[in-house]
Design a protein around this motif. Structure first.
Motif, PDB file in Angstrom:
ATOM      1  N   UNK A  22       0.845  -1.188   0.000  1.00 13.51           N
ATOM      2  CA  UNK A  22       0.000   0.000   0.000  1.00 13.51           C
ATOM      3  C   UNK A  22       0.881   1.239   0.000  1.00 13.51           C
ATOM      4  N   UNK A  23       0.399   2.293  -0.604  1.00  9.94           N
ATOM      5  CA  UNK A  23       1.129   3.556  -0.664  1.00  9.94           C
ATOM      6  C   UNK A  23       0.645   4.495   0.443  1.00  9.94           C
ATOM      7  N   UNK A  24       1.323   5.611   0.583  1.00  6.29           N
ATOM      8  CA  UNK A  24       0.927   6.617   1.566  1.00  6.29           C
ATOM      9  C   UNK A  24      -0.474   7.146   1.248  1.00  6.29           C
ATOM     10  N   UNK A  25      -0.784   7.327  -0.030  1.00  8.35           N
ATOM     11  CA  UNK A  25      -2.113   7.826  -0.414  1.00  8.35           C
ATOM     12  C   UNK A  25      -3.205   6.840  -0.008  1.00  8.35           C
ATOM     13  N   UNK A  26      -2.929   5.556  -0.203  1.00 13.88           N
ATOM     14  CA  UNK A  26      -3.910   4.543   0.197  1.00 13.88           C
ATOM     15  C   UNK A  26      -4.070   4.522   1.718  1.00 13.88           C
ATOM     16  N   UNK A  27      -2.959   4.675   2.433  1.00 16.32           N
ATOM     17  CA  UNK A  27      -3.015   4.723   3.889  1.00 16.32           C
ATOM     18  C   UNK A  27      -3.808   5.950   4.343  1.00 16.32           C
ATOM     19  N   UNK A  28      -3.604   7.087   3.690  1.00 19.08           N
ATOM     20  CA  UNK A  28      -4.327   8.315   4.035  1.00 19.08           C
ATOM     21  C   UNK A  28      -5.829   8.115   3.874  1.00 19.08           C
ATOM     22  N   UNK A  29      -6.233   7.557   2.754  1.00 14.99           N
ATOM     23  CA  UNK A  29      -7.664   7.308   2.520  1.00 14.99           C
ATOM     24  C   UNK A  29      -8.239   6.371   3.570  1.00 14.99           C
ATOM     25  N   UNK A  30      -7.489   5.337   3.903  1.00 12.53           N
ATOM     26  CA  UNK A  30      -7.966   4.350   4.872  1.00 12.53           C
ATOM     27  C   UNK A  30      -8.108   4.946   6.264  1.00 12.53           C
ATOM     28  N   UNK A  31      -7.135   5.738   6.699  1.00 13.38           N
ATOM     29  CA  UNK A  31      -7.232   6.279   8.067  1.00 13.38           C
ATOM     30  C   UNK A  31      -8.317   7.345   8.170  1.00 13.38           C
ATOM     31  N   UNK A  32      -8.528   8.098   7.102  1.00 13.74           N
ATOM     32  CA  UNK A  32      -9.617   9.080   7.137  1.00 13.74           C
ATOM     33  C   UNK A  32     -10.952   8.370   7.304  1.00 13.74           C
ATOM     34  N   UNK A  33     -11.182   7.322   6.530  1.00 18.06           N
ATOM     35  CA  UNK A  33     -12.468   6.620   6.610  1.00 18.06           C
ATOM     36  C   UNK A  33     -12.602   5.829   7.908  1.00 18.06           C
ATOM     37  N   UNK A  34     -11.500   5.358   8.449  1.00 15.07           N
ATOM     38  CA  UNK A  34     -11.536   4.527   9.652  1.00 15.07           C
ATOM     39  C   UNK A  34     -11.636   5.333  10.949  1.00 15.07           C
ATOM     40  N   UNK A  35     -10.950   6.495  11.025  1.00 14.31           N
ATOM     41  CA  UNK A  35     -10.833   7.174  12.315  1.00 14.31           C
ATOM     42  C   UNK A  35     -11.640   8.457  12.470  1.00 14.31           C
ATOM     43  N   UNK A  36     -11.982   9.135  11.392  1.00 16.35           N
ATOM     44  CA  UNK A  36     -12.760  10.373  11.530  1.00 16.35           C
ATOM     45  C   UNK A  36     -14.133  10.025  12.103  1.00 16.35           C
ATOM     46  N   UNK A  37     -14.499  10.742  13.176  1.00 13.17           N
ATOM     47  CA  UNK A  37     -15.751  10.487  13.878  1.00 13.17           C
ATOM     48  C   UNK A  37     -15.574   9.548  15.062  1.00 13.17           C
ATOM     49  N   UNK A 152      -7.577  13.948  10.081  1.00 16.59           N
ATOM     50  CA  UNK A 152      -6.357  13.185  10.287  1.00 16.59           C
ATOM     51  C   UNK A 152      -5.568  13.224   8.993  1.00 16.59           C
ATOM     52  N   UNK A 153      -4.299  13.623   9.120  1.00 16.80           N
ATOM     53  CA  UNK A 153      -3.466  13.781   7.925  1.00 16.80           C
ATOM     54  C   UNK A 153      -2.081  13.208   8.186  1.00 16.80           C
ATOM     55  N   UNK A 154      -1.602  12.375   7.271  1.00 16.79           N
ATOM     56  CA  UNK A 154      -0.250  11.828   7.386  1.00 16.79           C
ATOM     57  C   UNK A 154       0.748  12.941   7.074  1.00 16.79           C
ATOM     58  N   UNK A 155       1.664  13.175   8.005  1.00 18.95           N
ATOM     59  CA  UNK A 155       2.671  14.218   7.827  1.00 18.95           C
ATOM     60  C   UNK A 155       4.007  13.642   7.327  1.00 18.95           C
ATOM     61  N   UNK A 156       4.393  12.491   7.870  1.00 18.42           N
ATOM     62  CA  UNK A 156       5.622  11.812   7.443  1.00 18.42           C
ATOM     63  C   UNK A 156       5.342  10.321   7.394  1.00 18.42           C
ATOM     64  N   UNK A 157       5.785   9.708   6.332  1.00 19.93           N
ATOM     65  CA  UNK A 157       5.598   8.270   6.172  1.00 19.93           C
ATOM     66  C   UNK A 157       6.857   7.705   5.533  1.00 19.93           C
ATOM     67  N   UNK A 165       5.993   0.070   0.893  1.00 25.20           N
ATOM     68  CA  UNK A 165       6.156   1.471   0.503  1.00 25.20           C
ATOM     69  C   UNK A 165       5.719   2.448   1.577  1.00 25.20           C
ATOM     70  N   UNK A 166       4.994   1.972   2.592  1.00 27.13           N
ATOM     71  CA  UNK A 166       4.414   2.881   3.574  1.00 27.13           C
ATOM     72  C   UNK A 166       4.417   2.267   4.966  1.00 27.13           C
ATOM     73  N   UNK A 167       5.090   2.927   5.910  1.00 26.49           N
ATOM     74  CA  UNK A 167       5.052   2.473   7.298  1.00 26.49           C
ATOM     75  C   UNK A 167       3.667   2.732   7.884  1.00 26.49           C
ATOM     76  N   UNK A 168       3.022   3.820   7.481  1.00 25.49           N
ATOM     77  CA  UNK A 168       1.670   4.106   7.968  1.00 25.49           C
ATOM     78  C   UNK A 168       0.701   2.996   7.553  1.00 25.49           C
ATOM     79  N   UNK A 169       0.835   2.488   6.352  1.00 24.82           N
ATOM     80  CA  UNK A 169      -0.023   1.387   5.898  1.00 24.82           C
ATOM     81  C   UNK A 169       0.210   0.153   6.769  1.00 24.82           C
ATOM     82  N   UNK A 170       1.432  -0.077   7.179  1.00 27.51           N
ATOM     83  CA  UNK A 170       1.722  -1.221   8.055  1.00 27.51           C
ATOM     84  C   UNK A 170       1.133  -1.003   9.449  1.00 27.51           C
ATOM     85  N   UNK A 171       1.317   0.192   9.999  1.00 30.58           N
ATOM     86  CA  UNK A 171       0.845   0.489  11.360  1.00 30.58           C
ATOM     87  C   UNK A 171      -0.678   0.354  11.431  1.00 30.58           C
TER      88      UNK A 171
END
Length: 175
Positions: A22-37, A152-157, A165-171
């Motif tokens: 997964x890429x950082x962009x995919x991780x960003x989309x996933x965390x927005x949908x998972x954690x917002x709210x 929620x916004x990824x600042x560094x990945x 490709x993405x530590x955020x995707x792993x976390x």
């Protein structure tokens, strides 16, 4: 394997390997949908406390970092030119014999022998030293006055383990 078939097979293998990353962009989309709210308390309890906070009018901005570890990158060595390194220049010896089997004939015979260890000992050059590479995910989490995540916004990945490709995707276990 050669030709177009071999190249196509290699390209397919690389595509399959990359498809699982997964890429950082995919991780960003996933965390927005998972954690917002969701509750910020639940997020921080599961993924770790924030590094810092900054109060805004009706919300708080948190700087969060997680998944911190490091990867050991081994030293990279490559072969060098043996002659340039002074190895394998070896020794060359020539001997010449002159004989006169009869008064009108002269025979000159030259024998050359050489010895080189360049083929036996290929010197290695350090191309890059061993190093430790930090890997982590850092995000900015905006929480409203009720304690709910509103942004929620990824600042560094950094890259993840192996080919990831993405530590955020792993976390956040993004597939």
């Amino acid at each position: 394997m050669s030709g177009r078939f071999g190249k196509a097979l290699i390209a397919a293998g690389i595509s399959l390997a990359a498809a699982g990353c997964a890429t950082t962009q995919q991780a960003q989309s996933a965390i927005e949908s998972r954690f917002i709210g969701q509750s910020s308390d639940a997020f921080f309890a599961r993924y770790g406390m924030p590094l810092s906070s900054f109060p805004l009018n009706n919300s708080t901005l948190y700087r969060w970092r997680g998944g911190e570890t490091s990867v050991q990158i081994p030293a990279d060595y490559g072969k060098t030119d043996p002659a340039a390194a002074g190895v394998g220049a070896g020794k060359t010896r020539s001997t010449t014999q002159v004989s006169n089997p009869n008064p009108n004939t002269t025979i000159t015979e030259t024998t050359t022998t050489s010895f080189s260890i360049g083929g036996l000992l290929s010197p290695q050059a350090l191309l890059s030293p061993a190093r430790t590479l930090p890997i982590f995910c850092e995000a900015q989490v905006t929480v409203d006055a009720k304690g709910l995540i509103v942004g929620m916004r990824i600042m560094q990945d950094t890259r993840g383990f192996g080919l990831s490709l993405s530590r955020c995707a792993e976390v956040f276990d993004v597939k």
